[in-house]
Design a protein around this motif. Structure first.
Motif, PDB file in Angstrom:
ATOM      1  N   ASN A  30     -25.761 -42.329  40.525  1.00  0.00           N
ATOM      2  CA  ASN A  30     -26.130 -42.819  39.200  1.00  0.00           C
ATOM      3  C   ASN A  30     -24.962 -43.583  38.587  1.00  0.00           C
ATOM      4  N   THR A  32     -23.392 -44.690  35.517  1.00  0.00           N
ATOM      5  CA  THR A  32     -23.473 -44.376  34.087  1.00  0.00           C
ATOM      6  C   THR A  32     -22.665 -45.340  33.227  1.00  0.00           C
ATOM      7  N   GLU A  65     -26.573 -48.392  34.647  1.00  0.00           N
ATOM      8  CA  GLU A  65     -27.651 -47.475  34.270  1.00  0.00           C
ATOM      9  C   GLU A  65     -28.752 -47.381  35.334  1.00  0.00           C
TER      10      GLU A  65
END
Length: 212
Positions: A30, A32, A65
């Motif tokens: 992921n 971020t 994201e």
């Protein structure tokens, strides 16, 4: 697990690994941050303890994201040693340690009751661990479901309504592991296997799952 804005989650799909004897693991990366992360790959594999890896092709980029999922296979050699390696990317590298629950180091073993009972009699003595606990009032169906959640196993038809039987093999060395649950005022759990250390851990985990 995370480093430099790159988070990593993992799960055990209980599917067939690309390499025999290995545990399949899904890695979900992921991003971020608000910037792309590039060149995501594995390095610094620690194979000193006999653990073997099959990694994945470098991920060229993960957008801000966004997530990316890959699969790896690790042969833990039926030990409780964690797999150690580094996740590397344009944000640097950070160490990772994965140790699967003992139940994920098993695969279901389909067997009939007569063969189950025969194998259990051979795997007695030092190959048997037993535990007993108060019956929390859980019905057999719910109890079976908790065992399935705890260990990759296959239920074996039992001629006794008060007895549940499950069979597995260890993934790496294919050692048989049998689980017997006798239900009454007390619940007696018996694990029979040559993999004695794993058997003791499975007994502990199943006792905790049933007692929830």
């Amino acid at each position: 697990m995370s480093g430099g804005g790159l988070g990593v989650d993992y799960n055990f799909p209980r599917s067939t690994a690309s390499i025999p004897g290995s545990v399949p693991i899904n890695l979900v990366f992921n991003n971020t941050t608000d910037q792309p992360i590039t060149e995501v790959h594995i390095d610094d594999l620690d194979e000193k303890s006999g653990i073997k890896f099959e990694g994945f092709m470098t991920i060229p980029m993960i957008s801000p994201e966004q997530s990316s999922q890959v699969s790896i296979s690790i042969n833990f050699n039926d030990t409780l040693q964690p797999a150690k390696f580094s996740i590397c990317s344009s944000k640097g590298r950070f160490p990772v340690k994965i140790q699967p629950p003992v139940g994920e180091m098993l695969s279901p073993y389909v067997i009939i009751e007569t063969d189950f009972d025969s194998l259990k009699s051979k795997l007695s003595g030092m190959h048997e661990v037993v535990g007993e606990m108060d019956n929390p009032g859980t019905d057999s169906s719910a109890m079976s479901q908790r065992i399935f959640q705890t260990a990759a196993t296959s239920i074996c038809f039992s001629s006794s309504a008060d007895s549940l039987k499950f069979a597995s093999k260890t993934i790496a060395q294919e050692k048989v592991l049998l689980i017997s649950v006798e239900v009454g005022d007390k619940i007696k759990i018996t694990v029979n296997t040559e993999a004695v250390v794993l058997g003791s851990m499975i007994l502990k985990d199943i006792s905790a799952a049933i007692g929830k």
